[in-house]
Scaffold this active site. Structure first.
Site, short mmCIF file in Angstrom:
data_model
loop_
_atom_site.label_atom_id
_atom_site.label_comp_id
_atom_site.label_asym_id
_atom_site.label_seq_id
_atom_site.Cartn_x
_atom_site.Cartn_y
_atom_site.Cartn_z
CD1 TRP A 186 16.53 -26.89 2.64
CD2 TRP A 186 17.36 -25.16 1.48
NE1 TRP A 186 15.64 -25.86 2.73
CE2 TRP A 186 16.12 -24.78 2.02
CE3 TRP A 186 18.07 -24.25 0.72
CZ2 TRP A 186 15.58 -23.51 1.82
CZ3 TRP A 186 17.54 -22.99 0.52
CH2 TRP A 186 16.30 -22.63 1.07
CG HIS A 245 18.09 -18.19 6.78
ND1 HIS A 245 16.86 -17.66 7.11
CD2 HIS A 245 18.01 -19.51 7.08
CE1 HIS A 245 16.09 -18.62 7.56
NE2 HIS A 245 16.75 -19.75 7.55
CB CYS A 300 25.30 -27.96 0.68
SG CYS A 300 25.80 -26.65 -0.45
CG ASP A 347 20.73 -11.52 -1.74
OD1 ASP A 347 21.95 -11.59 -2.01
OD2 ASP A 347 19.83 -11.54 -2.59
CB THR A 348 18.77 -12.99 4.47
OG1 THR A 348 18.88 -14.42 4.47
CG2 THR A 348 17.78 -12.54 3.41
CB THR A 405 22.32 -27.51 6.79
OG1 THR A 405 22.65 -27.98 5.48
CG2 THR A 405 23.55 -27.48 7.65
CG PHE A 406 18.30 -25.15 11.77
CD1 PHE A 406 19.08 -24.12 12.27
CD2 PHE A 406 17.24 -25.61 12.54
CE1 PHE A 406 18.82 -23.58 13.53
CE2 PHE A 406 16.97 -25.08 13.79
CZ PHE A 406 17.76 -24.05 14.28
CD GLU A 407 15.56 -28.64 9.83
OE1 GLU A 407 16.08 -28.54 8.70
OE2 GLU A 407 15.07 -27.65 10.43
C1 DLZ Z 1 16.02 -21.74 5.05
C2 DLZ Z 1 17.28 -22.25 4.48
C3 DLZ Z 1 18.10 -21.40 3.70
C4 DLZ Z 1 17.76 -19.98 3.42
N1 DLZ Z 1 19.23 -21.85 3.15
C5 DLZ Z 1 19.60 -23.15 3.35
C6 DLZ Z 1 20.78 -23.66 2.79
O1 DLZ Z 1 21.53 -22.99 2.05
N2 DLZ Z 1 21.10 -24.95 3.06
C7 DLZ Z 1 20.33 -25.77 3.86
O2 DLZ Z 1 20.69 -26.94 4.07
N3 DLZ Z 1 19.20 -25.30 4.40
C8 DLZ Z 1 18.81 -24.03 4.17
N4 DLZ Z 1 17.65 -23.56 4.71
C9 DLZ Z 1 16.79 -24.50 5.48
C10 DLZ Z 1 17.21 -24.67 6.94
O3 DLZ Z 1 18.36 -25.52 7.06
C11 DLZ Z 1 16.06 -25.35 7.74
O4 DLZ Z 1 15.68 -26.54 7.09
C12 DLZ Z 1 14.85 -24.42 7.89
O5 DLZ Z 1 15.23 -23.18 8.41
C13 DLZ Z 1 13.77 -25.08 8.82
O6 DLZ Z 1 14.31 -25.28 10.14
#
Ligand code: DLZ
Length: 164
Positions: free
Chosen positions: A29, A96, A88, A93-94, A63-65
């Site tokens: 991302w 998340h 990053c 707006d949400t 980033t979540f992963e």
């Molecule tokens: C879904 C999402 C959103 C809205 N924003 C970002 C972000 O700004 N940066 C980033 O690295 N990842 C984002 N993701 C994706 C989540 O990290 C993750 O890959 C998904 O929620 C699937 O688990």
């Protein structure tokens, strides 16, 4: 110590990287940011002597992963001395943003404590894209460079403990 530029470091204080094996995991991302952070980290590890065979680069979707990927890397290879996590997250707006930032910061901490090896937080959490670019090779330096220096220092920290 107040730092205004994330790329500032005293090269004489950075450990020789030739004896360490380090993995770098980057989120896909916001690639204009994470690729610049990844370049900064990799170049800094090379400049400080890491051997090519001891430099592992991986990509994950977001980033979540990062924390689960770091966990898998450390589980799979007990020769890896440290993992640098690069991501990053940009405020939207949400809510998340909050969930991802909370999950990755706590997740990385948990992985480091579980494996007793350093897992470095090179994740930008910014209000907008400009703030991120400013910290990915822009006017505030590059957080990937900071992450690489931190990883090398933490590898030496662990090594010194094991010699006591
Ligand atoms: C879904 C999402 C959103 C809205 N924003 C970002 C972000 O700004 N940066 C980033 O690295 N990842 C984002 N993701 C994706 C989540 O990290 C993750 O890959 C998904 O929620 C699937 O688990």
């Amino acid at each position: 110590m107040k730092k205004t530029n994330l790329s500032d470091y005293d090269p004489t204080g950075v450990p020789d990287g030739s004896k360490y094996k380090i993995a770098v995991v980057a989120a896909e991302w916001n690639p204009e940011v994470t690729n610049a952070l990844l370049d900064g980290a990799v170049q800094t590890l090379r400049a400080n002597g890491i051997k090519e065979q001891n430099l592992l680069v991986y990509h994950v979707p977001g980033t979540f992963e990062l924390s689960s990927a770091a966990d898998m890397i450390l589980e799979h290879d007990d020769k890896v001395d440290a993992v640098i996590c690069i991501g990053c997250v940009i405020q939207g707006d949400t809510r998340h943003f909050e969930f991802i930032c909370q999950a990755v910061s706590q997740g990385i901490t948990n992985v480091a404590l579980k494996h007793h090896r350093p897992v470095i937080f090179s994740v930008l959490t910014t209000n907008d894209m400009q703030q991120a670019l400013d910290r990915a090779g822009g006017k505030h330096g590059n957080k990937g460079i900071e992450g690489a220096v931190t990883a090398l220092k933490m590898c030496r920290f662990a090594e010194n403990l094991s010699h006591k």
